[in-house]
Design an enzyme around this catalytic site. Structure first.
Site, short mmCIF file in Angstrom:
data_model
loop_
_atom_site.label_atom_id
_atom_site.label_comp_id
_atom_site.label_asym_id
_atom_site.label_seq_id
_atom_site.Cartn_x
_atom_site.Cartn_y
_atom_site.Cartn_z
N PRO A 4 33.58 34.85 23.43
CA PRO A 4 34.20 35.92 22.66
C PRO A 4 34.07 37.32 23.26
O PRO A 4 34.02 38.30 22.54
CB PRO A 4 33.46 35.84 21.34
CG PRO A 4 32.08 35.48 21.75
CD PRO A 4 32.23 34.58 22.95
N ASN A 5 33.96 37.43 24.57
CA ASN A 5 34.04 38.72 25.26
C ASN A 5 32.81 39.60 25.14
O ASN A 5 32.83 40.73 25.61
CB ASN A 5 35.26 39.52 24.77
CG ASN A 5 36.55 38.74 24.90
OD1 ASN A 5 36.76 38.06 25.90
ND2 ASN A 5 37.41 38.81 23.90
N HIS A 6 31.74 39.14 24.52
CA HIS A 6 30.53 39.96 24.41
C HIS A 6 29.63 39.64 25.61
O HIS A 6 28.87 38.67 25.60
CB HIS A 6 29.82 39.66 23.09
CG HIS A 6 30.65 40.00 21.89
ND1 HIS A 6 30.89 41.29 21.49
CD2 HIS A 6 31.33 39.21 21.02
CE1 HIS A 6 31.66 41.29 20.43
NE2 HIS A 6 31.96 40.04 20.13
N LEU A 7 29.71 40.48 26.61
CA LEU A 7 28.99 40.25 27.86
C LEU A 7 27.96 41.35 28.09
O LEU A 7 28.16 42.50 27.71
CB LEU A 7 29.96 40.21 29.04
CG LEU A 7 31.08 39.18 28.97
CD1 LEU A 7 32.05 39.38 30.12
CD2 LEU A 7 30.50 37.78 29.01
N THR A 19 28.24 43.04 20.39
CA THR A 19 27.65 44.08 21.24
C THR A 19 28.16 45.48 20.95
O THR A 19 27.66 46.44 21.52
CB THR A 19 27.91 43.76 22.72
OG1 THR A 19 29.31 43.54 22.91
CG2 THR A 19 27.14 42.52 23.15
#
Length: 268
Positions: free
Chosen positions: A197-200, A244
């Protein structure tokens, strides 16, 4: 080579069918948008814009003494993904998403040195990203547990029964070697249909100067480089137990504070 950390997530099915027209996609819904602008009420006022969510504690967390710290995040989206064009408008759908917090897996970012030596300078072609979503078997087991929790909510709660929710029990073609619905089946499903889900974070990790994995210090300054700071989610060594965006805003506030402290109001 840098560590890369992300939430593993999984849509446990493409779609969940419902028989209640009040469960409707929110995209391009002028009525709900107008209601939100007028009164800040309605589906768009909900957390996630119409995505009911719940937090649960996995058996792994319990075994590690973290029974009070949820690590499974389940949400139901009324803005479904994966509708076949021929089925649009024929019935109502929702999606079940399962995320796990505090994953043990670690991905990596590397530079394609061969391409660089051959003259390539396009960042997107030089970066080699490995999310490694299924690298840790215990992460996969927590995901299986989360899927079972989500399906139990759909099939055995009054709220979902009231809208006629039904999970389409049809085996995935990539996992026909496993008994449908078994743990091995869901492990196969998770590994063959990865999602994130793009939370890096973690590629410019904060740490002490003697830490070989550290990129920035506690003031967000790049270690060994003058007048350069990193102020974004990449400085978090590991994921927080949530999305994030909130922590990144706090990191930005910290960065502003440190710059003003170092250079005075003129830096604003």
């Amino acid at each position: 080579h840098r560590d890369l950390h992300s939430f593993p997530t999984r849509r446990s099915s493409d779609l969940i069918y419902v028989n209640d027209s009040s469960i409707k996609p929110l995209l391009h819904n002028d009525e709900d948008v107008d209601r939100y602008h007028r009164s800040r009420e309605g589906p768009l006022a909900e957390l996630g814009g119409g995505a009911p969510q719940g937090l649960f504690v996995s058996s792994r967390a319990v075994s590690e003494g973290e029974a009070g710290w949820p690590d499974i995040h389940i949400k139901f989206s009324t803005r479904p993904q994966g509708i076949a064009p021929q089925e649009e408008g024929t019935r109502e759908y929702i999606n079940l998403f399962v995320d796990i917090g505090r994953p043990r897996q670690r991905g990596s970012t590397r530079l394609n040195a061969t391409a660089w030596r051959e003259g390539e300078r396009d960042d997107q072609k030089l970066a080699i990203l490995d999310i490694a979503l299924s690298a840790d078997p215990s992460d996969v087991d927590v995901m299986v547990e989360g899927i079972r929790l989500g399906l139990n909510l759909i099939e055995n709660t009054a709220a979902f029964r009231a809208v006629g929710a039904a999970y389409p029990h049809s085996p995935d073609s990539d996992c026909l070697d496993y008994w449908y619905g078994s743990d091995d089946y869901w492990r196969c499903f998770i590994r063959t249909h990865p999602n994130w889900p793009n939370h890096l974070c973690g590629t410019a990790s904060m740490g002490r100067a003697e830490d070989p994995d550290a990129v920035v210090d506690s003031q967000l300054r790049v270690i060994g480089v003058g007048r350069l700071r990193v102020i974004d989610a990449s400085v978090m060594p590991v994921l927080p137990n949530a999305n994030t965006n909130g922590p990144t805003l706090m990191i930005a506030e910290k960065g502003v504070h440190e710059i003003l402290k170092a250079y005075g109001p003129a830096a604003a």
